[in-house]
Design an enzyme around this catalytic site. Structure first.
Site, PDB file in Angstrom:
ATOM      1  N   THR A   1       0.867  -1.169   0.000  1.00  0.00           N
ATOM      2  CA  THR A   1       0.000   0.000   0.000  1.00  0.00           C
ATOM      3  C   THR A   1       0.905   1.220   0.000  1.00  0.00           C
ATOM      4  O   THR A   1       2.084   1.119   0.269  1.00  0.00           O
ATOM      5  CB  THR A   1      -0.878  -0.050   1.268  1.00  0.00           C
ATOM      6  N   GLN A   6      -7.099  -8.080  -4.070  1.00  0.00           N
ATOM      7  CA  GLN A   6      -7.917  -7.774  -2.904  1.00  0.00           C
ATOM      8  C   GLN A   6      -8.985  -8.827  -2.597  1.00  0.00           C
ATOM      9  O   GLN A   6      -9.570  -8.815  -1.512  1.00  0.00           O
ATOM     10  CB  GLN A   6      -8.571  -6.405  -3.078  1.00  0.00           C
ATOM     11  N   THR A   8      -4.008   1.089  -2.559  1.00  0.00           N
ATOM     12  CA  THR A   8      -3.270  -0.166  -2.461  1.00  0.00           C
ATOM     13  C   THR A   8      -3.503  -1.096  -3.641  1.00  0.00           C
ATOM     14  O   THR A   8      -4.542  -1.025  -4.308  1.00  0.00           O
ATOM     15  CB  THR A   8      -3.660  -0.902  -1.170  1.00  0.00           C
TER      16      THR A   8
END
Length: 591
Positions: free
Chosen positions: A394, A433, A412
């Site tokens: 990130t 993610q 991120t």
């Protein structure tokens, strides 16, 4: 003869004066008024009078300051910095990821939270990463097209510009396009990062073509990395705004690449993506107003709960870096972490006990459970009862302009270089993610996967106001689960111990999680302090560096910026002269 004697006497007197200055420079400087340079701190921030940009990459910081110098406001500079980081810091800066932004508008005193977190594709389900034997396929949820969620970065930055930007959109993206097309000189840090990411990116020909040399090795320091496909993608966004990414020719390339790569992101997924405006979370701490990001970031809620617990103690009297202070922080951290992992999820999908989580009474009860003379066993720390329980790369950048507007942005790709997968023909790395949902806690968990749901995050962009309602501190950091604890320590260092922002940034850090058996300590803590913490019952271990805060403090009309030395090439740059008088107010769009 007499003249020579006088000259010799004067020379002797100067010699004596210099000798005295060397022996006792403080007293001599104070009493004589001679121009002897003295400083009262070891660590010094960047100082400016008309604005500041702080980011994890020096080239991106320079781009942001360039926009301020042209008369752009803080949002303009933040947009330009964000796009530049996608070129210069590819392991974390991104167009194929997501994040959160706080914007403080000086004229109205309003602070707005923009949630541009990734969402699960429509085809998502809790079995998509299960093997035939029911075990989680860790590789599939980490690398490649299937690991990616629907990204929000381009939509988020465009939304901020539409609402508060002043300079033309294309002008803000031109520096990033130029860096991608002309290439950037590879630094030692970028070369190291590419070598670390080479194994994952080598799996995918599109990624290898974009980020590795033709021989498959990482680019070396001093060589030039050209990103032609990414330059084309930025050109599309320059011409068409966010719509180009989610609906235009660029969107066509993205969807085609996902289909060919075995991913599930569709044209419908891109077309339906929305940026969410959320209500900013805030608490009062020692006379300051601390404002941070609400859900789907768990960061702000957890930070505020920790500050509310610390409000029950006279932290400043404990001494910075003392055993008592570090013990207290560890106990606060482990209690808040238990609540974060239990209660929080996307508020559009689950009922979260927000009021109880932020309650001063709840914090008071949690604080009362802390034994100042003994560490609680981590395994025995339970989530605090609140309502009905529901059945690492990130980067951050902070910006302030001459008018006092402020932007705190954390975004991120998930892991370093995200999924390692570049959509062919776009130069865009996509995140991983989808791994941030909870797959082993059952479908009733607040962070269980569901189509169009936002996975929980620890990103914690934060803005602190002083007693007059003016911006005092802008900060944030990368660091995964470490983020919230890192921000807490910066706030405590500045507010409770009155450190300048550079000193507050440079101090060694610690981390305590929930069901995390050891108290993590950065290098730099005294062995005596470590031994004393162990005597209190803390199981300690030395870890690598934690976080990379990029911060600005505003005091007495001056801007003080501190780029975290934990990441090479981070940089704070400020304006020493006033920007053009033609600068437009925040929110006034050019014709």
């Amino acid at each position: 003869m007499e003249r020579n004697v006088q000259k010799a006497v004067r020379g002797y007197l100067v010699y004596i004066a210099l000798a005295l200055a060397c022996v006792c420079p403080v007293a001599y400087g104070q009493q004589s008024g001679q121009p002897i340079i003295r400083y009262d701190a070891v660590h010094h921030p960047e100082v400016a009078s008309y604005g500041m940009v702080v980011s994890q990459n020096n080239l991106a910081t320079a781009v942001g300051r360039e926009i301020l110098q042209r008369g752009g406001n803080a949002v303009d500079a933040a947009v330009a910095t964000g796009f530049a980081l996608a070129v210069t810091l590819p392991r974390a800066g991104n167009l194929g990821g997501s994040g959160f932004m706080l914007v403080h508008v000086a004229g109205s005193g309003e602070t707005v939270a923009l949630d541009f977190r990734s969402v699960a594709p429509l085809a998502s389900n809790d079995q998509m990463f299960r093997k035939a034997d029911g075990e989680i396929d860790g590789a599939a949820m980490t690398y490649g097209a299937r690991a990616a969620a629907v990204p929000g970065t381009v939509a988020g930055l465009y939304e901020a510009w539409e609402r508060w930007g002043s300079l033309p959109w294309a002008e803000l993206l031109e520096p990033a396009r130029r860096l991608a097309a002309g290439g950037i000189v590879v630094s030692h840090d970028l070369s190291f990062a590419l070598s670390e990411g080479a194994k994952s990116m080598a799996q995918f020909p599109s990624s290898a073509r974009t980020y590795l040399r033709p021989d498959g090795q990482a680019w070396q320091p001093g060589e030039r990395l050209v990103q032609s496909d990414l330059a084309w993608s930025i050109e599309q966004i320059m011409a068409g705004g966010a719509a180009a990414f989610y609906q235009g020719a660029l969107a066509d390339r993205i969807v085609t690449a996902f289909q060919a790569g075995g991913g599930v992101i569709s044209r419908e997924d891109l077309g339906e993506y929305e940026v969410k405006e959320r209500d900013v979370l805030a608490t009062d701490y020692r006379g300051y107003r601390v404002m941070s990001m609400p859900l789907a970031s768990a960061g702000g809620m957890t930070l505020i709960q920790m500050l509310n617990m610390l409000s029950e103690f006279d932290v400043g009297s404990l001494g910075a870096g003392s055993v008592a202070q570090l013990h207290l922080l560890a106990e606060v951290m482990k209690r808040a972490a238990a609540n974060r992992r239990t209660w929080l999820g996307d508020p559009d999908f689950v009922d979260v006990p927000v009021d109880e989580f932020l309650s001063r009474d709840v914090a008071k009860g949690m604080a009362a459970s802390i034994d100042l003379d003994r560490a609680s066993e981590v395994a025995e720390v339970e989530p605090w009862p609140m309502g009905d329980k529901l059945s690492h790369d990130t980067t951050h950048f902070s910006v302030m302009d001459a008018a006092g507007n402020a932007v705190s942005t954390t975004y991120t790709l998930g892991h370093s270089f995200g999924s390692g997968w570049v959509a062919d023909g776009t130069g865009i790395l996509f995140d991983n993610q989808m791994r941030n949902f909870s797959y082993d806690d059952g479908p009733g968990h607040p962070n269980a996967v569901a189509p169009k749901k936002r996975m929980l995050s620890t990103m914690t962009p934060t803005i602190v106001l002083d007693a007059d309602g003016e911006v005092f501190l802008v900060t944030g950091t990368p660091g995964g689960s470490y983020i919230i604890n890192v921000i807490l320590q910066v706030l405590v260092n500045v507010i409770d111990f009155d450190m300048n922002i550079a000193e507050a940034t440079h101090r060694p850090r610690m981390y305590q999680g929930w069901k995390w058996p050891q108290l993590g300590l950065e290098p730099g803590f005294s062995p005596d302090v470590v031994a004393a913490l162990q005597a209190l019952g803390h199981a300690t271990r030395t870890e690598q560096t934690m976080g990379s805060t990029q911060s600005i403090v505003m005091r007495d009309g001056e801007y003080f910026g501190a780029a975290d030395p934990r990441r090479p090439n981070a940089l704070a740059l400020g304006l020493l002269s006033a920007p053009p008088a033609t600068s437009r107010p925040v929110g006034v769009q050019p014709k």
